[in-house]
Motif scaffolding. Structure first.
Motif, PDB file in Angstrom:
ATOM      1  N   TYR A 283      38.460  38.408  42.520  1.00  0.00           N
ATOM      2  CA  TYR A 283      40.365  39.251  42.394  1.00  0.00           C
ATOM      3  C   TYR A 283      39.743  40.656  43.832  1.00  0.00           C
ATOM      4  O   TYR A 283      40.809  40.610  44.594  1.00  0.00           O
TER       5      TYR A 283
ATOM      6  N   LEU B 249      39.970  39.064  46.849  1.00  0.00           N
ATOM      7  CA  LEU B 249      41.487  38.258  47.289  1.00  0.00           C
ATOM      8  C   LEU B 249      41.902  40.234  47.917  1.00  0.00           C
ATOM      9  O   LEU B 249      42.396  39.985  48.955  1.00  0.00           O
TER      10      LEU B 249
ATOM     11  N   GLU C 146      44.275  33.765  35.856  1.00  0.00           N
ATOM     12  CA  GLU C 146      43.489  34.296  37.383  1.00  0.00           C
ATOM     13  C   GLU C 146      42.650  33.204  38.045  1.00  0.00           C
ATOM     14  O   GLU C 146      43.070  32.944  39.091  1.00  0.00           O
ATOM     15  N   ASP C 147      42.514  32.906  36.833  1.00  0.00           N
ATOM     16  CA  ASP C 147      41.379  31.111  38.179  1.00  0.00           C
ATOM     17  C   ASP C 147      42.851  30.505  38.453  1.00  0.00           C
ATOM     18  O   ASP C 147      42.525  29.696  39.676  1.00  0.00           O
TER      19      ASP C 147
ATOM     20  N   GLU D   8      45.767  31.273  39.877  1.00  0.00           N
ATOM     21  CA  GLU D   8      45.611  31.508  40.778  1.00  0.00           C
ATOM     22  C   GLU D   8      44.808  31.392  41.626  1.00  0.00           C
ATOM     23  O   GLU D   8      45.611  31.733  43.542  1.00  0.00           O
ATOM     24  N   VAL D   9      43.714  31.778  41.632  1.00  0.00           N
ATOM     25  CA  VAL D   9      42.948  32.178  42.726  1.00  0.00           C
ATOM     26  C   VAL D   9      42.909  30.834  43.169  1.00  0.00           C
ATOM     27  O   VAL D   9      42.501  30.473  44.828  1.00  0.00           O
TER      28      VAL D   9
ATOM     29  N   TRP E 185      45.606  30.139  45.620  1.00  0.00           N
ATOM     30  CA  TRP E 185      45.649  30.054  46.766  1.00  0.00           C
ATOM     31  C   TRP E 185      44.283  30.032  47.741  1.00  0.00           C
ATOM     32  O   TRP E 185      45.248  29.704  48.783  1.00  0.00           O
TER      33      TRP E 185
ATOM     34  N   LYS F 282      45.152  28.228  50.617  1.00  0.00           N
ATOM     35  CA  LYS F 282      44.406  28.651  51.940  1.00  0.00           C
ATOM     36  C   LYS F 282      43.966  27.111  53.099  1.00  0.00           C
ATOM     37  O   LYS F 282      44.118  27.523  54.249  1.00  0.00           O
TER      38      LYS F 282
END
Lengths: 753, 150
Positions: free
Chosen positions: A548, A551, B15-16, B18-19, B22, B26
C-alpha cells in the motif's frame, strides 16, 4: 581278610557284613525254624551264657533258656516278622546265673533266626520317668535352635553329656560322598576335627549301606579279639557266611579298626542321620583314653534320639534354605526397585543401599556394562574378567553356574583361589552386559582345624600312613582342587530372576524411549508447521502495508509533500527490515530441521556459486574473492554448507570499509580434520566482543552503519556448523580484518585448540 | 471481436486483490477479471449447476488462488477439485506468501498448475505478474472448453 592284606583300594570291596565273626560283648546263636534247633553259635558262649558252644550246637533253644522263656519267644516269633533289623524279644535271668538279666534280640535272615544276647547293665539306672523327663528336656532344648548348625552343635553337646564319650562329632556327606565334620564336642585336650573334610573313600560304600541299616553301631573296644562262630562251616548250602548286616555284635572291618587306631580311638559309637530315606550324615562318638562300653539300656534312648535328630535335620535344612531363599527374594526386589530409579545397572547394582553382593553367599561380584567393569568384594582383576567375559560370550547361554571354573575354562587357573565358582547372567549380547558372582576355591576357604605339625604316623613299611585324618584331609584337598561350594538352586534362581527383572526394566525403558522419540518427532513436526504458519500470518499484513505504501508512493508522489515522501520511505525501510528479520528467523529455526543426507560436496563449487551471486547483487562494491583452488571435498549437508558460506561471505563484504574489498577463502589440511576459513580486510571485531557474536539477535553496530542486518547471521552459521558436527571460531582484531575458521566434521577431542 | 474468457481470482483479502488488479492493469492485461472471496464460491463458478451453454457467466480460462482463506482453504479447494468428475480442464495457479515446502508439494500433488511465492516488494511483484501473464496468455494455449462440454 587278615591284617597282612590291608590295601587301600580294597576299601570298597571288603564285605564287612559277611565277616563270620562278632565282637566279644555279646553272644550270637543261629537257629533253624520252626524247630528252634541251634545250628551255629559264637565261641564265647561258655563265658557269656554258661554253656560252651560245642554243647549248644544241635540242641533246642529251651536247653539254654528253659521252657517258659522259649515259649514266650516262640509266641513272638509267630507274630513278628523280624526281617528288618534286630528286635527285642525278652529280657530274662539266665538259667543257673544269679546276677542280672540278658537281653535277647532276634532277626531273621537267609532263612535262619539270629538271636543276640547282651548282658543287662549293672549300673543303677534312674527310674524310667526321671529318665524320660531328662530326655524330654533335652529334646526341648534341641528344638529351641532355629538353625541347622546351632542345632547340631547343641546335639553333640547333649550327647556328650548323656554318654560321657570324650568326642562327639557330626559328620555330613556331600553329594559326591565326601564328608565334613560340621559339629563337634570334645575333651579340651583332644585335637579338634571340626571343619575337616574327608574323601568319599574314607567311608566306603558298603559301610555307608550298613550305617543306613542299623540305628546304632557300637565298638566298645577297638582292640577287641574277634569271636568266631562254631562250627566254622556256615549252615548255608553254598558255604557263604550268614548275613550279619543287622547284627549289633557284628565284627568290624580291619581297615576301620586300623583307621581308628591311627586316630588314637579306643571305642566308638556311630548313629546314622537319615533324611528322606538317605544317609545324610553320622553322629560319631569316640573315646580315646580307654575302651568304653555303653549298655543296652543306655543305648536305647540314643537310638530314639538319633531318629528325632534325623527328622529335625530335614525340617531345619528346608527352613534354612527357605530363609535363605526368602532373603534372596528380598534382595531381588530391592535391586529391582533400585533399577527402577537408576540410570544404569552400575548405579542400581553397585551404588544403592542394597548391592549385588547382599544376601547371596558369594565373595565378589563384577559388572561389565558398555565395556566398563565394576568390581565389588574379592574378584579377579579387570584384565582377567575381560578374558572371562570373552569366554562367556562364546557360551550359548544367558545364565551360567559352575563350581569348577578352572575345569571349564583353563585360563581361570590363574585366579582359581578367588573364583573357582562362577554364577553369571547375560543382560545384553550386543553390548556385552554381564553380571558375575564369584566363589573362592573350597580349599582356600577351609581351614585345617587340628595341629598341622602333628607328627606323621609312619607304618611298618616306612610309608606315611594313609589311614589317619590328616592324610585324609590332604587327599580330600586333591580331589577338590579348583572347586568351590556348588551353587544352590535358589541362588541360580535368584540370578535368573534378577536377570528377568532387569531385562523387563530395560525393555520398558527402550519402549518409553521409542514412544518419547515418536512424540518428539510429532511435536517437532507440529512446531515446524506452527513456525511456517506464524511466519505466513506475520508476513501477510506486513506485505499489505508495504504494498500500500509503495502504491501511495508510485501513484501519489506528485501530490505529496517532501516530508510525507520521506516518511513513506521510512515506512518502506522499516517494513523491509522487519521482512528480512522474519526471513532470517525462519531460516534460523530451519537449520536444525535440515534432514538432508550427508553427501560428498565440493566446497569450491559452493563458494564459487555464492561468489557469483555476491558480485551480481553488489555490482559496485569493488570486491575481489580469492578462492584457494584445491579445497577438499567434504561429506556434508549441502544446504547447510551453502548457508554457512553465504552468511560468512555476506558479512565479510558488509562489514568492510576498504576501497578494495578482499575476501580470502581457503582450507588448512594439516590437522586431523580440514579447517576452512573466510577472511576479509574489513573492520575487524575487538576481542572483547568475540564471545557475543554468535548469539542470536546480537548486533555490534547500528542499522545505519552497515546496512540492515537481522543480527542472526552468525547464529545461523554456528547452528549450521554444529549440525555438521563441526565448530567455528573467530580470529580478529579491531581494524585488522576478520578471519572465521571452522570445521565441517567432528574432531577427535584431543585435537581441539 | 470475440469476448475474451475471464481470469478468476480467488482471494479473500481486499488489499491483495486491489494490488493484484493494479498490477494486472499496469502491465496491460485485458481479460475480464472475476473475483471469488471464498473457495466455496469459486467451486460454484467452476462447476455450475446449469449446462455451461445456458450459464449466464462464462467459464474462466485460468484460476489464480490464494492459499490462506477462511472456510475452505486453498489446499482443501484443490483437493476437492481433484476429486470431482469429470476432471476440470482449467489450470489453477496458487499464489501465496508461504514458503513451507510441505505446502508447495501438497499443492502440486493436488494438481496445481503452478505455485508462486508473492514477492515482498511491489516492483518484484509487478515483474512476477508480468511473467505469469506472459506465460499463460502469450506462451501456452489455454483450453477453450471444459471437459464435459465436449
Amino acid at each position: 581278610m587278615t591284617e597282612t592284606t590291608v590295601d587301600l583300594s580294597s576299601c570298597d570291596r571288603e564285605q564287612v557284613h559277611l565277616i563270620g565273626a562278632i565282637q566279644p560283648h555279646g553272644a550270637l546263636l543261629i537257629l533253624e525254624e520252626p524247630s528252634l534247633k541251634i545250628v551255629q553259635a559264637s565261641t564265647n558262649c561258655a563265658r557269656f551264657l554258661g554253656t560252651p558252644c560245642e554243647e549248644l550246637v544241635g540242641q533246642h533253644l529251651d536247653l539254654l533258656l528253659g521252657a517258659d522263656p522259649t515259649a514266650t519267644i516262640s509266641k513272638q516269633l509267630l507274630s513278628k516278622k523280624l526281617n528288618n533289623g534286630f528286635t527285642h524279644l525278652i529280657s530274662i535271668p539266665l538259667l543257673g546265673q544269679q546276677d542280672g538279666l540278658v537281653h535277647i534280640t532276634g532277626n531273621r535272615v537267609d532263612g535262619f533266626l539270629l538271636l543276640e544276647f547282651e548282658r543287662s547293665g549293672t549300673i543303677n539306672l534312674s527310674p524310667a520317668y526321671e529318665y524320660s523327663a531328662n530326655l524330654q528336656d533335652m529334646i526341648q532344648q534341641l528344638y529351641a535352635s532355629p538353625y541347622l548348625l546351632t542345632f547340631l552343635t547343641e546335639v553333640v553337646k547333649q550327647i556328650r553329656v548323656l554318654t560321657d564319650f570324650e568326642r562327639v562329632m557330626i559328620y555330613r556327606f556331600a553329594k559326591d560322598g565326601s564328608g565334613e565334620v560340621i559339629a563337634e564336642a570334645k575333651e579340651a585336650d583332644l585335637e579338634a576335627y571340626l571343619g575337616l573334610h574327608y574323601p568319599a573313600s574314607d567311608v566306603p560304600q558298603p559301610a555307608r549301606r550298613l550305617f543306613a541299616l542299623s540305628p546304632l553301631r557300637h565298638l566298645p573296644d577297638v582292640d577287641y579279639v574277634p569271636v568266631s562262630l562254631f562250627p566254622e562251616q556256615s549252615p548255608l548250602p553254598e558255604g557263604r557266611p550268614v548275613d550279619l548286616s543287622y547284627s549289633f555284635l557284628r565284627s568290624v572291618s580291619v581297615l576301620h579298626t586300623t583307621y581308628l587306631h591311627n586316630m588314637g580311638t579306643k571305642a566308638t559309637l556311630v548313629m546314622p542321620l537319615m533324611k528322606h530315606g538317605h544317609l545324610w550324615g553320622l553322629v560319631s562318638c569316640q573315646h580315646h583314653s580307654q575302651p568304653k562300653y555303653l549298655k543296652y539300656e543306655q543305648r536305647f534312648p540314643l537310638e530314639l534320639l538319633s531318629k528325632i535328630i534325623s527328622l529335625r535335620i530335614g525340617d531345619l535344612e528346608s527352613l534354612d534354605q527357605y530363609s535363605y531363599s526368602s532373603q534372596l527374594k528380598q534382595v531381588n526386589s530391592q535391586l529391582t526397585n533400585e533399577m527402577g530409579h537408576a540410570k544404569n545397572c552400575h548405579e542400581a547394582l553397585f551404588m544403592g543401599k542394597t548391592n549385588v553382593l547382599n544376601g547371596i553367599d558369594a565373595s565378589g561380584s563384577a559388572l561389565m556394562e558398555n565395556g566398563k567393569i565394576t568390581l565389588l568384594g574379592v574378584t579377579p582383576s579387570e584384565q582377567q574378567i575381560n578374558l572371562l567375559i570373552k569366554w562367556l560370550s562364546l557360551q550359548e547361554t544367558t545364565i551360567l553356574a559352575t563350581n569348577c571354573l578352572p575345569h571349564d575354562f583353563p585360563a581361570a587357573e590363574d585366579f582359581s583361589d578367588v573364583a573357582s565358582g562362577l554364577l553369571a547372567i547375560r543382560l545384553s549380547r550386543s553390548n556385552l552386559t554381564w553380571v558375575l558372582w564369584f566363589r573362592p576355591e573350597l580349599i582356600s576357604e577351609t581351614h585345617w582345624a587340628g595341629d598341622p605339625n602333628k607328627p606323621v604316623i609312619i607304618d611298618a613299611d616306612g610309608q606315611e600312613s594313609r589311614l589317619q585324618p590328616r592324610t585324609s584331609f590332604a587327599l580330600w584337598k586333591e580331589t577338590v582342587r579348583g572347586q568351590s561350594q556348588p551353587w544352590l538352586d535358589c541362588e541360580i534362581e535368584h540370578a535368573s530372576k534378577l536377570r528377568q527383572s532387569l531385562l523387563d526394566i530395560l525393555f520398558e525403558r527402550t519402549d518409553q524411549l521409542l514412544q518419547l522419540n515418536t512424540e518428539l518427532e510429532f511435536s517437532n513436526q507440529a512446531l515446524n508447521s506452527f513456525v511456517y504458519a506464524s511466519f505466513h500470518d506475520l508476513k501477510e499484513p506486513l506485505r499489505g502495508i508495504h504494498n500500500y505504501v509503495e502504491l501511495l508512493k508510485l501513484e501519489n508522489h506528485e501530490s505529496l509533500s517532501e516530508q510525507a515522501l520521506k516518511r513513506i520511505e521510512t515506512i518502506l525501510y522499516l517494513t523491509d527490515r522487519m521482512h528480512h528479520f522474519l526471513e532470517a528467523l525462519l531460516q534460523y529455526s530451519h537449520i536444525g530441521n535440515i534432514d538432508e543426507e550427508l553427501k560428498p560436496c565440493s566446497i569450491n563449487a559452493v563458494v564459487e556459486e555464492i561468489t557469483d551471486m555476491l558480485i551480481k547483487s553488489n555490482p559496485y562494491a569493488n570486491l575481489t574473492v580469492d578462492i584457494q583452488a584445491d579445497m577438499p571435498v567434504v561429506s556434508c549437508n549441502q544446504t547447510g554448507v551453502k548457508v554457512i558460506f553465504q552468511n560468512l561471505m555476506t558479512n565479510a563484504l558488509k562489514y568492510n570499509r576498504a576501497t578494495e574489498k578482499i575476501i580470502t577463502i581457503g582450507c588448512n589440511i594439516s590437522n586431523n580434520v580440514p579447517v576452512f576459513f573466510v577472511q576479509d580486510n574489513g573492520i575487524g571485531i575487538p576481542p572483547e566482543f568475540h564471545k557475543y557474536i554468535f548469539q542470536p539477535f546480537k548486533r555490534l553496530h547500528g542499522h545505519k552503519d552497515f546496512g540492515r542486518g537481522s543480527g542472526i547471521g552468525l547464529a545461523i552459521t554456528q547452528k549450521a556448523i554444529g549440525r555438521q558436527g563441526g565448530r567455528i571460531w573467530v580470529e580478529s582484531e579491531q581494524d585488522q580484518g576478520t578471519r572465521f575458521c571452522f570445521t565441517l566434521t567432528p574432531e577427535p577431542e584431543a585435537d581441539q585448540v | 471481436m470475440e469476448k475474451l474468457p475471464p481470469l478468476l481470482i480467488v482471494e479473500d483479502s481486499d488489499e491483495d486483490f486491489e494490488v493484484m488488479c493494479w498490477a494486472l492493469q499496469k502491465i496491460g492485461f485485458t481479460h475480464p477479471i472475476l473475483r471469488a472471496e471464498r473457495a466455496e464460491t469459486a467451486l460454484l463458478r467452476l462447476f455450475p449447476k446449469l449446462p455451461p451453454a445456458d450459464s449466464p457467466e462464462p467459464l474462466p480460462c485460468l484460476v489464480l488462488m490464494d492459499l490462506n482463506m477462511p472456510g475452505m482453504n486453498g489446499l482443501e479447494f484443490l483437493e476437492e477439485v481433484s476429486q470431482r468428475q469429470p476432471k476440470l480442464a482449467i489450470p489453477i495457479v496458487v499464489m501465496s506468501t508461504s514458503t513451507n515446502p510441505l505446502d508447495i508439494s501438497a499443492c502440486y500433488g493436488f494438481g496445481a498448475a503452478g505455485y508462486i511465492i508473492k514477492p515482498f516488494k511491489l516492483e518484484e511483484y509487478l515483474e512476477t505478474i508480468r511473467a505469469l501473464t506472459l506465460y499463460w496468455f502469450n506462451t501456452v494455449k489455454l483450453p477453450e472448453k471444459n471437459y464435459d462440454e465436449q
